[in-house]
Enzyme design. Sequence first.
Site, PDB file in Angstrom:
ATOM      1  N   GLU A 202       0.865  -1.170   0.000  1.00 35.84           N
ATOM      2  CA  GLU A 202       0.000   0.000   0.000  1.00 35.84           C
ATOM      3  C   GLU A 202       0.907   1.226   0.000  1.00 35.84           C
ATOM      4  O   GLU A 202       1.829   1.306   0.817  1.00 35.84           O
ATOM      5  CB  GLU A 202      -0.905   0.021   1.242  1.00 35.84           C
ATOM      6  CG  GLU A 202      -1.780   1.256   1.225  1.00 35.84           C
ATOM      7  CD  GLU A 202      -2.820   1.338   2.329  1.00 35.84           C
ATOM      8  OE1 GLU A 202      -2.756   0.555   3.289  1.00 35.84           O
ATOM      9  OE2 GLU A 202      -3.696   2.221   2.215  1.00 35.84           O
TER      10      GLU A 202
ATOM     11  N   ARG B 129       5.984 -12.840   9.515  1.00 36.12           N
ATOM     12  CA  ARG B 129       6.593 -11.565   9.178  1.00 36.12           C
ATOM     13  C   ARG B 129       7.924 -11.420   9.892  1.00 36.12           C
ATOM     14  O   ARG B 129       8.183 -12.075  10.897  1.00 36.12           O
ATOM     15  CB  ARG B 129       5.660 -10.395   9.503  1.00 36.12           C
ATOM     16  CG  ARG B 129       5.287 -10.284  10.965  1.00 36.12           C
ATOM     17  CD  ARG B 129       4.144  -9.312  11.191  1.00 36.12           C
ATOM     18  NE  ARG B 129       4.531  -7.952  10.852  1.00 36.12           N
ATOM     19  CZ  ARG B 129       3.891  -7.205   9.950  1.00 36.12           C
ATOM     20  NH1 ARG B 129       2.848  -7.685   9.307  1.00 36.12           N
ATOM     21  NH2 ARG B 129       4.267  -5.975   9.708  1.00 36.12           N
TER      22      ARG B 129
ATOM     23  N   LYS C 177       4.654   0.368   9.819  1.00 36.94           N
ATOM     24  CA  LYS C 177       4.613   1.656   9.121  1.00 36.94           C
ATOM     25  C   LYS C 177       4.045   2.747  10.008  1.00 36.94           C
ATOM     26  O   LYS C 177       4.492   3.881   9.946  1.00 36.94           O
ATOM     27  CB  LYS C 177       3.758   1.522   7.871  1.00 36.94           C
ATOM     28  CG  LYS C 177       4.553   1.168   6.640  1.00 36.94           C
ATOM     29  CD  LYS C 177       3.678   1.332   5.413  1.00 36.94           C
ATOM     30  CE  LYS C 177       3.583   0.034   4.649  1.00 36.94           C
ATOM     31  NZ  LYS C 177       2.527   0.018   3.670  1.00 36.94           N
TER      32      LYS C 177
HETATM   33  P1  ATP Z   1       3.008  -2.452   8.184  1.00 36.55           P
HETATM   34  O1  ATP Z   1       2.536  -3.523   9.114  1.00 36.55           O
HETATM   35  O2  ATP Z   1       4.420  -2.048   8.376  1.00 36.55           O
HETATM   36  O3  ATP Z   1       2.088  -1.273   8.093  1.00 36.55           O
HETATM   37  P2  ATP Z   1       1.765  -3.578   5.910  1.00 36.55           P
HETATM   38  O4  ATP Z   1       1.686  -5.036   5.889  1.00 36.55           O
HETATM   39  O5  ATP Z   1       0.539  -2.862   6.264  1.00 36.55           O
HETATM   40  O6  ATP Z   1       3.015  -3.144   6.760  1.00 36.55           O
HETATM   41  P3  ATP Z   1       1.821  -3.389   3.073  1.00 36.55           P
HETATM   42  O7  ATP Z   1       2.204  -2.254   2.210  1.00 36.55           O
HETATM   43  O8  ATP Z   1       0.434  -3.878   3.033  1.00 36.55           O
HETATM   44  O9  ATP Z   1       2.246  -2.964   4.529  1.00 36.55           O
HETATM   45  O10 ATP Z   1       2.832  -4.591   2.840  1.00 36.55           O
HETATM   46  C1  ATP Z   1       3.075  -5.147   1.582  1.00 36.55           C
HETATM   47  C2  ATP Z   1       3.495  -6.570   1.758  1.00 36.55           C
HETATM   48  O11 ATP Z   1       4.631  -6.681   2.609  1.00 36.55           O
HETATM   49  C3  ATP Z   1       2.391  -7.390   2.374  1.00 36.55           C
HETATM   50  O12 ATP Z   1       2.194  -8.525   1.563  1.00 36.55           O
HETATM   51  C4  ATP Z   1       2.911  -7.766   3.730  1.00 36.55           C
HETATM   52  O13 ATP Z   1       2.501  -9.062   4.057  1.00 36.55           O
HETATM   53  C5  ATP Z   1       4.423  -7.694   3.563  1.00 36.55           C
HETATM   54  N1  ATP Z   1       5.056  -7.313   4.827  1.00 36.55           N
HETATM   55  C6  ATP Z   1       4.802  -6.210   5.567  1.00 36.55           C
HETATM   56  N2  ATP Z   1       5.533  -6.219   6.705  1.00 36.55           N
HETATM   57  C7  ATP Z   1       6.281  -7.347   6.682  1.00 36.55           C
HETATM   58  C8  ATP Z   1       7.235  -7.933   7.570  1.00 36.55           C
HETATM   59  N3  ATP Z   1       7.580  -7.346   8.726  1.00 36.55           N
HETATM   60  N4  ATP Z   1       7.795  -9.119   7.213  1.00 36.55           N
HETATM   61  C9  ATP Z   1       7.463  -9.702   6.058  1.00 36.55           C
HETATM   62  N5  ATP Z   1       6.569  -9.213   5.181  1.00 36.55           N
HETATM   63  C10 ATP Z   1       5.973  -8.050   5.481  1.00 36.55           C
END
Ligand code: ATP
Length: 576
Positions: free
Chosen positions: A47, A273, A283
């Site tokens: 996102e 994760r 984020k």
């Molecule tokens: P955050 O929790 O930091 O806000 P998010 O998952 O909301 O991250 P996205 O932009 O939706 O942020 O993430 C894109 C992809 O990255 C998703 O498929 C998510 O599963 C993966 N991702 C996000 N954080 C991690 C992490 N700590 N380890 C592995 N993959 C991750």
Amino acid sequence: MTKMTTNPSSDAHDEGSDEASERPLNFVQALIEKESEPQVATRFPPEPNGYLHIGHAKSICLNFALAARYGGTCNLRFDDTNPAVEEQEYVESIMEDIRWLGFDWGPKVLYTSDYFEQLYLWAERLVAKGAAYVCDLNAEETREYRGTVTRPGKPSPFRDRTPEENLDLLRRMRAGEFENGARTLRARIDANSPNMNLRDPVMYRINHAHHLRAGDAWCIYPMYDWAHGQSDAIEKISHSVCTLEFENHRALYDWFLEQLELTERPQQIEFARLNLTYTVLSKRILIDLVTGSHVSGWDDPRMPTVSGLRRRGYTPESIRSFCDEIGVAKFNSTVDMVVLENSLRNDLNRRAMRRMGVLNPVRLVIENYPEGQSEKIECVNNPEDASSGKRSVPFSRELWVEATDFLEEAPRKWHRLAPGKEVRLRYAYYVTCTGFERDDATGELTEIRCSYDPETRGGDSADGRKVRGTIHWVSIEHALDVEVRLYDHLFATPTPMKVEEGGHFTDNLNPDSLKVVRAKVEPAVAESEAGVSFQLERQGYFCLDGIDSKPGKLVFNRAVALRDSWAKIEKQLAQK
Ligand code: ATP
Ligand code: MG
């Protein structure tokens, strides 16, 4: 939509992919290899509401590497369903970071917003068959009706509207007749399902907001859970790899696909994760760090963002090999920051040029070296890489050395400078300390005096006399004066995420995460380029800060300190 390519500028040193092929299969690969003719189409779906962090890098490496390994494709799809928090700056930084990591999504960037019309038509289809309804509860009431894990949910009073009424209301929602939050479209599944995600989840919300790409075409926006699985289906994603928290959403994604009778069904696979000690990978908190000015920006070298790591001196190779090394698991755990630092040390040890620089300078005067004379000393650029050759470093009567390499009253095992002690100046000469001076008022060391043995040029004695200690130096006359930024962990505690359970994340910020020093470095350091790290012997790996450096004011970041390698060199020299 093409295969992964590794960064062409780095192939000579790229070990990530070679090593990867020798590792045992991770569980996702093992799942794929059970298929008779695996067709692999993956995607990375960020996102655009922030910069990428090292956790995202793990997901990027996993998705692109799966595509590369099985001759498939990996899409980049921006999940741009919430105009309130999404920005073009984030879109661009995400693309830059993925490219820098060494991956290529092919000719076309994809966006969930490209599917808004299709998603809407599908929503009408669900309404027509009685599988979705327009609900007039506001956000708070919806939450109240939904119940909790321990409290049962109850049906919305609007659940039994007729398909005709729902279709009319949905069209009017789209046409902009209602205010933000006045109505939602909800899936009609089960108001009291044990899986909270199935309790008639919201599919559309009204939001009269300008969208980055769709402009003002829409005033209703799809929820992530409604958009995600269908976007995967549209792109014919075969393996929809996501993090564990989406495990409970899988039933919902499957329900939508079934209701729509879509035959292309992506297989969702959840993995753990990445969590790292002494930092946060959320984020939301990273945004707070930036907006609260706790760091200088998203690319502050203390940030766990890809841009922060890049500015600090991390290489794409080191991040890829880190992601490879930590593997892919089904259970959550926390990786020690040392593992990340070590992957950088391992990478740079092989290819970083060696230089000399003094971070805490004190003057050393060689009393028997002729005044006004200087000479060139040949120094090895990288003992790990013979092809890197040698450079000449100017040497003269007055040198900068580390104040911490001198002790007035040294213990028996002290091998560095002390009155009467002989040490080796790296690649140059043996010197013996003959005296020192201190500031009368402060007691601070102001000068060290030595005599040198001209017979030891190159750093070896002709008579086989040994010295245990070797110190680095920089000729005062030729030294560059630069700013060096030394970093420590951003957070003082190994698991700052725990603050989410109570306190505020700023409680655990490390007040000493940045230390700025004026350093003296050898002339060759002036040729540094941002993004190309070098080793300052005994001090660690450094790189030019491309943002804050100006002509006449060079700024360097220490990417990582050295660990044992100097101790090893000293031991080898002592054994000679
Ligand atoms: P955050 O929790 O930091 O806000 P998010 O998952 O909301 O991250 P996205 O932009 O939706 O942020 O993430 C894109 C992809 O990255 C998703 O498929 C998510 O599963 C993966 N991702 C996000 N954080 C991690 C992490 N700590 N380890 C592995 N993959 C991750
Ligand atoms: Mg997300």
